[in-house]
Design a protein around this motif. Structure first.
Motif, PDB file in Angstrom:
ATOM      1  N   GLY A   1      -1.965   3.044   3.050  1.00  0.00           N
ATOM      2  CA  GLY A   1      -2.149   1.713   2.466  1.00  0.00           C
ATOM      3  C   GLY A   1      -3.302   1.771   1.479  1.00  0.00           C
ATOM      4  O   GLY A   1      -3.869   2.831   1.247  1.00  0.00           O
ATOM      5  N   HIS A   2      -3.638   0.647   0.907  1.00  0.00           N
ATOM      6  CA  HIS A   2      -4.793   0.643   0.000  1.00  0.00           C
ATOM      7  C   HIS A   2      -5.445  -0.731  -0.012  1.00  0.00           C
ATOM      8  O   HIS A   2      -4.771  -1.756   0.077  1.00  0.00           O
ATOM      9  N   TYR A   3      -6.778  -0.689  -0.110  1.00  0.00           N
ATOM     10  CA  TYR A   3      -7.525  -1.946  -0.214  1.00  0.00           C
ATOM     11  C   TYR A   3      -7.176  -2.606  -1.540  1.00  0.00           C
ATOM     12  O   TYR A   3      -6.849  -1.932  -2.512  1.00  0.00           O
ATOM     13  N   GLY A   4      -7.200  -3.915  -1.559  1.00  0.00           N
ATOM     14  CA  GLY A   4      -6.851  -4.644  -2.774  1.00  0.00           C
ATOM     15  C   GLY A   4      -5.359  -4.716  -2.999  1.00  0.00           C
ATOM     16  O   GLY A   4      -4.897  -4.885  -4.132  1.00  0.00           O
ATOM     17  N   CYS A   5      -4.584  -4.579  -1.926  1.00  0.00           N
ATOM     18  CA  CYS A   5      -3.123  -4.574  -2.027  1.00  0.00           C
ATOM     19  C   CYS A   5      -2.583  -5.988  -2.287  1.00  0.00           C
ATOM     20  O   CYS A   5      -2.841  -6.912  -1.511  1.00  0.00           O
ATOM     21  N   GLY A   6      -1.843  -6.140  -3.367  1.00  0.00           N
ATOM     22  CA  GLY A   6      -1.269  -7.434  -3.718  1.00  0.00           C
ATOM     23  C   GLY A   6      -0.277  -7.935  -2.680  1.00  0.00           C
ATOM     24  O   GLY A   6      -0.181  -9.135  -2.431  1.00  0.00           O
ATOM     25  N   GLY A   7       0.442  -7.010  -2.068  1.00  0.00           N
ATOM     26  CA  GLY A   7       1.416  -7.380  -1.043  1.00  0.00           C
ATOM     27  C   GLY A   7       0.737  -7.981   0.179  1.00  0.00           C
ATOM     28  O   GLY A   7       1.201  -8.978   0.745  1.00  0.00           O
TER      29      GLY A   7
ATOM     30  N   GLY B   1       3.794   5.316   0.774  1.00  0.00           N
ATOM     31  CA  GLY B   1       2.697   4.564   0.176  1.00  0.00           C
ATOM     32  C   GLY B   1       3.165   3.295  -0.503  1.00  0.00           C
ATOM     33  O   GLY B   1       4.349   2.966  -0.496  1.00  0.00           O
ATOM     34  N   CYS B   2       2.202   2.594  -1.084  1.00  0.00           N
ATOM     35  CA  CYS B   2       2.512   1.348  -1.787  1.00  0.00           C
ATOM     36  C   CYS B   2       3.006   1.660  -3.197  1.00  0.00           C
ATOM     37  O   CYS B   2       2.626   2.664  -3.799  1.00  0.00           O
ATOM     38  N   SER B   3       3.844   0.768  -3.734  1.00  0.00           N
ATOM     39  CA  SER B   3       4.367   0.940  -5.095  1.00  0.00           C
ATOM     40  C   SER B   3       3.290   0.729  -6.157  1.00  0.00           C
ATOM     41  O   SER B   3       3.501   1.079  -7.321  1.00  0.00           O
ATOM     42  N   ASP B   4       2.158   0.189  -5.758  1.00  0.00           N
ATOM     43  CA  ASP B   4       1.057  -0.097  -6.686  1.00  0.00           C
ATOM     44  C   ASP B   4       0.797   1.085  -7.624  1.00  0.00           C
ATOM     45  O   ASP B   4       0.639   2.224  -7.171  1.00  0.00           O
ATOM     46  N   SER B   5       0.731   0.788  -8.918  1.00  0.00           N
ATOM     47  CA  SER B   5       0.585   1.834  -9.942  1.00  0.00           C
ATOM     48  C   SER B   5      -0.743   2.576  -9.853  1.00  0.00           C
ATOM     49  O   SER B   5      -0.920   3.636 -10.443  1.00  0.00           O
TER      50      SER B   5
ATOM     51  N   ILE C   1       6.614  -1.930  -1.609  1.00  0.00           N
ATOM     52  CA  ILE C   1       5.518  -2.902  -1.615  1.00  0.00           C
ATOM     53  C   ILE C   1       4.838  -2.917  -0.246  1.00  0.00           C
ATOM     54  O   ILE C   1       5.485  -3.129   0.787  1.00  0.00           O
ATOM     55  N   ALA C   2       3.557  -2.609  -0.241  1.00  0.00           N
ATOM     56  CA  ALA C   2       2.689  -2.626   0.944  1.00  0.00           C
ATOM     57  C   ALA C   2       3.042  -1.563   1.998  1.00  0.00           C
ATOM     58  O   ALA C   2       2.785  -1.760   3.182  1.00  0.00           O
ATOM     59  N   ASN C   3       3.632  -0.449   1.534  1.00  0.00           N
ATOM     60  CA  ASN C   3       3.865   0.724   2.397  1.00  0.00           C
ATOM     61  C   ASN C   3       4.385   0.380   3.795  1.00  0.00           C
ATOM     62  O   ASN C   3       3.752   0.688   4.803  1.00  0.00           O
TER      63      ASN C   3
HETATM   64 CO    CO Z   1      -0.251  -2.423  -2.511  1.00  0.00          CO
END
Ligand code: CO
Length: 213
Positions: free
Chosen positions: A101-107, A45-49, A70-72
């Motif tokens: 993945g996830h919507y709103g991903c900064g990567g 997955g993404c590192s997003d908290s 970052i960005a899986n």
């Molecule tokens: Co992300």
């Protein structure tokens, strides 16, 4: 005693609470976990908290082997990822590998831009390559957020395919079942969408990527 910042101290307090509440539910909880792990799932997955693997799937300690970046991304030269996948497949013998993945991903958003950010640009290049591959479809979407959402999905599909191209996964397919899945998590809904990009064997990948096994 050094004065600890309260936001930091909160973590230790939280840990004491965690340990105590688990033991209240099941006095043997940690004793059982200490015997070993046999998770059925590898989560990439993404590192997003905001996308904690266990929390969003209501799973417990011991149920999920986790790799996050970052960005899986599944990059075939990433020793960290390859070591995780090899261990999960060959030693833990996970049954499912999930790229989430996830919507709103900064990567993803950063990869859609042209700013020079630094070291991460080299990492984001992998997403730019996905963008380039699907440029025609993506540029038909005029709304930036919607285009980012679609790139998020296409990126997941591509990373699942990257897993299928590894010798580790193809070798496992020779002897047992191993399912690869692509998911996207919605930060604003808390819900996971299964993109139905299941790979159970190397038939779905181009012949050039198939190993003779
Ligand atoms: Co992300």
């Amino acid at each position: 005693m050094i004065d600890m910042d309260s936001s930091y101290k909160r973590l230790i307090d939280g840990n004491r609470h965690f340990s105590m509440s688990k033991k209240l539910d099941d006095p043997e909880y940690f004793k059982k976990l200490s015997l070993g792990q046999k998770p059925d799932y590898l989560w990439i997955g993404c590192s997003d908290s905001r996308v904690p693997a266990n929390e969003v799937t209501s799973t417990e300690s011991g149920e999920m082997f986790v790799h996050r970046n970052i960005a899986n991304l599944v990059v075939h030269t990433d020793l960290n990822l390859l070591s995780v996948v090899e261990y999960a497949v060959n030693v833990l013998e996970v049954k499912h590998i999930i790229v989430c993945g996830h919507y709103g991903c900064g990567g993803i958003r950063a990869a859609m831009g042209n700013d020079l950010l630094g070291f991460v640009d080299n990492w984001l290049r992998n997403i730019k390559d996905v963008y380039f591959k699907h440029q025609t479809e993506l540029e038909r979407i005029s709304d930036f957020e919607k285009r980012a959402d679609r790139l998020t999905e296409l990126n997941v599909v591509e990373q699942v395919r990257n897993l299928a191209k590894t010798g580790i996964v193809q070798k496992a397919w020779k002897t047992r079942q191993l399912h690869l899945h692509g998911w996207v998590y919605g930060i604003n809904s808390g819900l996971i969408t299964d993109l139905s990009v299941i790979h159970d064997g190397n038939e779905d990948i181009d012949a050039i990527y198939r190993f003779n096994l």
